[in-house]
Design a protein around this motif. Structure first.
Motif, mmCIF file in Angstrom:
data_model
loop_
_atom_site.group_PDB
_atom_site.id
_atom_site.type_symbol
_atom_site.label_atom_id
_atom_site.label_comp_id
_atom_site.label_asym_id
_atom_site.label_seq_id
_atom_site.Cartn_x
_atom_site.Cartn_y
_atom_site.Cartn_z
ATOM 1 N N ILE A 54 -6.912 -11.935 -9.420
ATOM 2 C CA ILE A 54 -6.085 -10.841 -9.927
ATOM 3 C C ILE A 54 -5.130 -10.412 -8.817
ATOM 4 C CG2 ILE A 54 -6.067 -8.516 -10.917
ATOM 5 C CD1 ILE A 54 -8.985 -9.005 -11.778
ATOM 6 N N ASP A 55 -3.842 -10.693 -8.985
ATOM 7 C CA ASP A 55 -2.891 -10.366 -7.910
ATOM 8 C C ASP A 55 -2.311 -8.963 -8.040
ATOM 9 O OD1 ASP A 55 -1.330 -10.823 -10.097
ATOM 10 O OD2 ASP A 55 -0.188 -12.494 -9.239
ATOM 11 N N ARG A 56 -2.481 -8.327 -9.198
ATOM 12 C CA ARG A 56 -2.067 -6.931 -9.356
ATOM 13 C C ARG A 56 -2.854 -6.300 -10.494
ATOM 14 N NH1 ARG A 56 2.279 -5.800 -13.108
ATOM 15 N NH2 ARG A 56 2.699 -7.594 -14.439
ATOM 16 N N HIS B 207 -18.005 2.946 0.671
ATOM 17 C CA HIS B 207 -16.877 2.459 1.483
ATOM 18 C C HIS B 207 -15.689 2.114 0.598
ATOM 19 C CE1 HIS B 207 -14.405 -0.743 3.304
ATOM 20 N NE2 HIS B 207 -14.604 -0.079 4.429
ATOM 21 N N SER B 208 -15.948 1.349 -0.471
ATOM 22 C CA SER B 208 -14.865 0.926 -1.363
ATOM 23 C C SER B 208 -15.438 0.515 -2.710
ATOM 24 C CB SER B 208 -14.057 -0.227 -0.747
ATOM 25 O OG SER B 208 -14.901 -1.208 -0.181
ATOM 26 N N ILE B 209 -14.580 0.557 -3.741
ATOM 27 C CA ILE B 209 -14.984 0.206 -5.110
ATOM 28 C C ILE B 209 -14.005 -0.827 -5.656
ATOM 29 C CG2 ILE B 209 -15.379 1.071 -7.455
ATOM 30 C CD1 ILE B 209 -16.025 3.798 -6.233
ATOM 31 N N TYR B 210 -14.555 -1.843 -6.320
ATOM 32 C CA TYR B 210 -13.760 -2.963 -6.828
ATOM 33 C C TYR B 210 -14.041 -3.190 -8.307
ATOM 34 C CZ TYR B 210 -13.590 -3.842 -1.815
ATOM 35 O OH TYR B 210 -13.420 -3.705 -0.461
ATOM 36 N N MET B 211 -13.106 -3.871 -8.957
ATOM 37 C CA MET B 211 -13.312 -4.310 -10.334
ATOM 38 C C MET B 211 -12.940 -5.780 -10.454
ATOM 39 S SD MET B 211 -12.088 -1.333 -13.012
ATOM 40 C CE MET B 211 -13.094 -2.070 -14.325
ATOM 41 N N CYS B 212 -13.497 -6.417 -11.477
ATOM 42 C CA CYS B 212 -13.067 -7.759 -11.837
ATOM 43 C C CYS B 212 -13.091 -7.854 -13.361
ATOM 44 C CB CYS B 212 -13.973 -8.826 -11.203
ATOM 45 S SG CYS B 212 -15.682 -8.802 -11.798
ATOM 46 N N GLY B 213 -12.628 -8.971 -13.893
ATOM 47 C CA GLY B 213 -12.673 -9.151 -15.340
ATOM 48 C C GLY B 213 -11.433 -8.677 -16.069
ATOM 49 N N TRP C 282 -16.621 -13.399 -3.496
ATOM 50 C CA TRP C 282 -16.643 -12.486 -4.638
ATOM 51 C C TRP C 282 -15.619 -11.355 -4.470
ATOM 52 C CZ3 TRP C 282 -18.219 -12.302 -9.454
ATOM 53 C CH2 TRP C 282 -18.318 -11.065 -10.102
ATOM 54 N N VAL C 283 -15.666 -10.703 -3.315
ATOM 55 C CA VAL C 283 -14.788 -9.552 -3.090
ATOM 56 C C VAL C 283 -13.341 -9.975 -2.840
ATOM 57 C CG1 VAL C 283 -14.300 -7.640 -1.501
ATOM 58 C CG2 VAL C 283 -16.637 -8.032 -2.306
ATOM 59 N N VAL D 176 -10.703 -6.967 -7.308
ATOM 60 C CA VAL D 176 -9.521 -6.256 -6.826
ATOM 61 C C VAL D 176 -9.965 -4.843 -6.448
ATOM 62 C CG1 VAL D 176 -8.887 -5.518 -9.162
ATOM 63 C CG2 VAL D 176 -7.155 -5.584 -7.362
ATOM 64 N N CYS D 177 -9.456 -4.342 -5.320
ATOM 65 C CA CYS D 177 -9.889 -3.046 -4.802
ATOM 66 C C CYS D 177 -9.265 -1.902 -5.605
ATOM 67 C CB CYS D 177 -9.506 -2.929 -3.334
ATOM 68 S SG CYS D 177 -10.200 -1.472 -2.511
ATOM 69 N N MET D 178 -10.127 -0.983 -6.053
ATOM 70 C CA MET D 178 -9.680 0.171 -6.835
ATOM 71 C C MET D 178 -9.729 1.466 -6.032
ATOM 72 S SD MET D 178 -9.058 -1.407 -9.655
ATOM 73 C CE MET D 178 -8.700 -0.013 -10.714
ATOM 74 N N TYR D 179 -10.567 1.468 -4.986
ATOM 75 C CA TYR D 179 -10.684 2.662 -4.140
ATOM 76 C C TYR D 179 -11.115 2.227 -2.740
ATOM 77 C CZ TYR D 179 -12.938 6.499 -1.739
ATOM 78 O OH TYR D 179 -13.316 7.391 -0.772
ATOM 79 N N GLY D 180 -10.555 2.874 -1.721
ATOM 80 C CA GLY D 180 -10.971 2.624 -0.347
ATOM 81 C C GLY D 180 -10.215 1.480 0.306
ATOM 82 N N GLN D 181 -10.662 1.121 1.489
ATOM 83 C CA GLN D 181 -10.045 0.028 2.237
ATOM 84 C C GLN D 181 -10.583 -1.307 1.730
ATOM 85 O OE1 GLN D 181 -11.065 -0.032 6.374
ATOM 86 N NE2 GLN D 181 -9.598 -1.633 6.899
ATOM 87 N N ASP D 182 -9.699 -2.213 1.389
ATOM 88 C CA ASP D 182 -10.098 -3.516 0.842
ATOM 89 C C ASP D 182 -10.695 -4.378 1.948
ATOM 90 O OD1 ASP D 182 -10.460 -5.867 -0.476
ATOM 91 O OD2 ASP D 182 -8.366 -6.144 -1.073
ATOM 92 N N ILE D 183 -12.023 -4.485 1.940
ATOM 93 C CA ILE D 183 -12.713 -5.266 2.969
ATOM 94 C C ILE D 183 -12.443 -6.763 2.797
ATOM 95 C CG2 ILE D 183 -14.914 -5.730 1.828
ATOM 96 C CD1 ILE D 183 -14.541 -4.338 5.380
#
Length: 256
Positions: free
Chosen positions: A7-9, A36-42, A110-111, A116-123
Motif C-alpha cells: 500500500i503506497d498511500r 509506539h505506533s499503529i498500522y493497518m493492512c488489507g 509484515w510492517v 501502512v502506518c496510521m499513527y506514530g513513527q513508522d518503524i
C-alpha cells in the motif's frame, strides 16, 4: 530486486473513516503511553473495502506486548463492531519494536511491506530494504509449517459450523499465500489480492491447477465445504509446497 510496499498511500472510504479514527483514539486512551505506533493492512486502507463484507486488520507496536491486556482490547473491539456494523470483524496483532527490527524477514516484512502506518513513527522505515531472493523466501516461511499444523488441528477439532467455515477460509488463504511466496522471484511484487495471487501461482507453479482453484473457491465460499475433503487437499497442497521449499533450500546451499 527490492520488494516494494503493498500500500503506497492510504485511501480510506467515507464509511470507514470515523471507525478507524475512533479505534485508534480508544486504543491510545486505553493503553496510554504504551503504544509506539499503529498500522493497518488489507482493503480498508487501500480504499477497496466492501461494507458489511470486509474486516479491519490492525497491528499495534509497543516496547512490551505484555503491556496490552487482550480482554480490554476485546471490549474495544466489541463496542466498535456494534457501533459500526459495516465492519464484519476486527483483528489486532500485537508485536514489539524489537521483533520488527530483529526479524526483518518476518515481522519486519509484515510492517514494512504489508502494513501502512496510521499513527506514530513508522518503524518499517528502519527495516533494511528487502531483496527478493531464495534466502528471503526461505526465511519468510520459517513458521509456515507450525502455522499450517496449528490450523489443521483447529479445523480437525472444530464442531461449530460457523467456526469450521471461518477456519477453512483462513486455512485456504494461508496456503495460497505460502504458494505465492514460491513465485516472488517471478512476480517481483507481494500481492495481497487473492485473485492475483491465485493467477500468479497458476502461471508460475507446476502444481495441479485443480488444487489451487479448489483452495481459491474455498477462500471465496467455505459454507458447504466438507472438512475431510478440504483437509485431504490441503495436505496435498502443503506437501507440494514443502517439497518446493526443500528444493529451493538445496539449490541455495549449492550456490553458497
Amino acid at each position: 530486486m527490492i520488494l516494494e510496499k503493498v500500500i503506497d498511500r492510504v485511501v480510506i472510504q467515507s464509511e470507514y473513516k470515523d471507525f478507524v479514527d475512533k479505534y485508534i483514539d480508544q486504543i491510545l486512551t486505553e493503553f496510554k503511553g504504551k503504544i509506539h505506533s499503529i498500522y493497518m493492512c488489507g482493503s480498508i486502507p487501500k480504499g477497496a473495502a466492501r461494507p458489511f463484507e470486509s474486516d479491519a486488520d490492525f497491528t499495534v507496536l509497543c516496547v512490551n506486548p505484555n503491556d496490552i491486556d487482550y480482554e480490554r482490547l476485546s471490549v474495544i473491539k466489541d463496542r466498535l463492531l456494534e457501533e459500526y456494523p459495516v465492519v464484519t470483524k476486527i483483528d489486532t496483532i500485537i508485536c514489539s519494536i524489537d521483533d520488527v527490527l530483529s526479524k526483518p524477514s518476518e515481522w519486519g516484512f509484515w510492517v514494512k511491506i504489508i502494513c501502512v502506518c496510521m499513527y506514530g513513527q513508522d518503524i518499517g522505515e528502519k527495516v533494511p530494504s528487502i531483496i527478493i531472493s531464495p534466502a528471503f523466501i526461505l526465511d519468510l516461511n520459517t513458521e509456515t509449517k507450525n502455522e499450517v499444523d496449528h490450523r489443521r488441528r483447529l479445523l480437525s477439532n472444530a464442531n461449530d459450523h460457523t467456526m469450521k467455515t471461518r477456519l477453512i477460509k483462513g486455512y485456504s488463504k494461508r496456503l495460497i499465500r505460502a504458494l505465492y511466496s514460491l513465485v516472488l522471484e517471478d512476480t517481483g511484487v507481494w500481492e495481497d489480492d487473492m485473485f492475483k495471487m491465485k493467477n500468479a501461482i497458476l502461471n508460475y507453479c507446476e502444481i495441479d491447477s485443480a488444487l489451487v482453484n479448489y483452495l481459491y473457491a474455498c477462500y471465496l465460499d467455505s459454507n458447504h465445504v466438507l472438512v475431510e475433503e478440504f483437509l485431504r487437499i490441503a495436505d496435498e497442497v502443503y506437501s507440494y509446497f514443502e517439497k518446493a521449499l526443500n528444493t529451493m533450500a538445496a539449490s541455495k546451499t549449492s550456490f553458497d
